[in-house]
Design an enzyme around this catalytic site. Structure first.
Site, mmCIF file in Angstrom:
data_model
loop_
_atom_site.group_PDB
_atom_site.id
_atom_site.type_symbol
_atom_site.label_atom_id
_atom_site.label_comp_id
_atom_site.label_asym_id
_atom_site.label_seq_id
_atom_site.Cartn_x
_atom_site.Cartn_y
_atom_site.Cartn_z
ATOM 1 N N GLU A 170 0.923 -1.122 -0.021
ATOM 2 C CA GLU A 170 0.222 0.104 -0.028
ATOM 3 C C GLU A 170 0.826 1.157 -0.072
ATOM 4 O OE1 GLU A 170 -3.064 0.081 2.860
ATOM 5 O OE2 GLU A 170 -3.012 2.369 3.172
ATOM 6 N N GLU A 175 -3.081 11.204 2.965
ATOM 7 C CA GLU A 175 -3.922 11.176 3.868
ATOM 8 C C GLU A 175 -3.865 12.497 4.829
ATOM 9 O OE1 GLU A 175 -4.606 6.923 5.323
ATOM 10 O OE2 GLU A 175 -2.411 7.305 5.472
#
Length: 292
Positions: A170, A175
């Site tokens: 990932e 974010e």
């Protein structure tokens, strides 16, 4: 997004090449402060990201207001159940949660429903656009508020052919958790370094302003054994095979892209009386370039 997920097996489809275009990276406007996830210092003063190669794919989100994201590019993942992080939202395929605005933007909207629950959207390019090396970038205006968790990220395509997360890898390009409006995070997750042990750093707005106040360009540049993160052309971290502590580096393979807005979860916490709905993540474009 630190999310354990399973899907049915899909065959990777190569993205159709777009018209060739060479763009220089954005110039740095001013120096920024960086912090590691534990609050310690990250790397020194930011560098300016290098020029990139030809544009190989993009979605500029041109279309009529209220229309769906292009299904040739995007899948819409749906459902609730916490998504591995104790999140609250139910992802839907409704135009109430994801639609073009008619001004060249994709808008992902998190809403509170009449029963006290939440709806939002999660879009992926799995099986449609899965670049390996080069730059992936998006120009985004993020939402704001306690418990709001927008993300632009990538997952290894092998997750759809039997390799579970985190072994499939990932890459979190951007974010934000609402209690840190002035900060965004970039992280990698893999075997032996996932979830709270993910490897990454954070980037603080040069003026200390909220990232929700305006659009910003979030990017990663991927080379064999190396990933570099930048915001608005400012490089704030580079990770290589030397950073994974002897664990397997799983990032030199096709990865697909994701855009979503989560509500609540272990990391951001949950909405409170200060959180206003609806909240929108506005995406101007997503682009993929080959290596320069």
């Amino acid at each position: 997004m630190r999310s354990t997920r399973f899907r049915t097996t899909r065959t990777t489809v190569t993205a159709a090449a777009a018209a060739a275009l060479v763009l220089s990276a954005s110039l740095v406007a001013s120096a920024a402060t960086q912090h590691a996830p534990d609050g310690g210092a990250a790397q020194a003063a930011p560098e300016v990201s290098a020029a990139v190669g030809a544009l190989t794919w993009s979605d500029e989100f041109d279309g009529a207001a209220g229309s769906a994201p292009n299904p040739a590019n995007w899948n819409q993942e749906t459902g609730a159940g916490g998504w591995g992080n104790n999140e609250l939202q139910n992802y839907t395929s409704s135009r109430d949660n994801s639609a073009l605005d008619g001004n060249g933007n994709l808008v992902i909207t998190a809403r509170q429903d009449g029963n006290g629950g939440y709806t939002s959207a999660r879009l992926t390019t799995a099986g449609k656009v899965e670049p390996t090396f080069g730059r992936v970038e998006a120009r985004i205006k993020i939402p704001r508020g306690q418990g709001i968790w927008p993300a632009f990220w990538m997952l290894g395509g092998q997750i759809d052919s039997g390799t579970p997360w985190p072994d499939s890898g990932e890459i979190d390009i951007m974010e934000n958790v609402g209690f840190e409006p002035h900060m965004v995070h970039g992280t990698i997750h893999g075997p032996g370094y996932s979830g709270g042990a993910g490897i990454g750093a954070a980037y603080t707005h040069p003026q200390g302003w909220s990232f929700a106040d305006d659009f910003h360009t979030f990017a990663v540049d991927r080379e064999p054994g190396r990933i570099t993160w930048s915001v608005d052309g400012n490089v704030y971290q580079t990770r290589t095979t030397a950073d994974v502590g002897g664990n397997q580096w799983v990032f030199d393979q096709p990865f697909f892209m994701l855009l979503n807005v989560a509500v609540g979860g272990n990391w951001p916490g949950y909405p409170d009386g200060t959180t206003q709905f609806p909240q929108q993540m506005v995406v101007d474009y997503v682009r993929v370039y080959d290596q320069g």
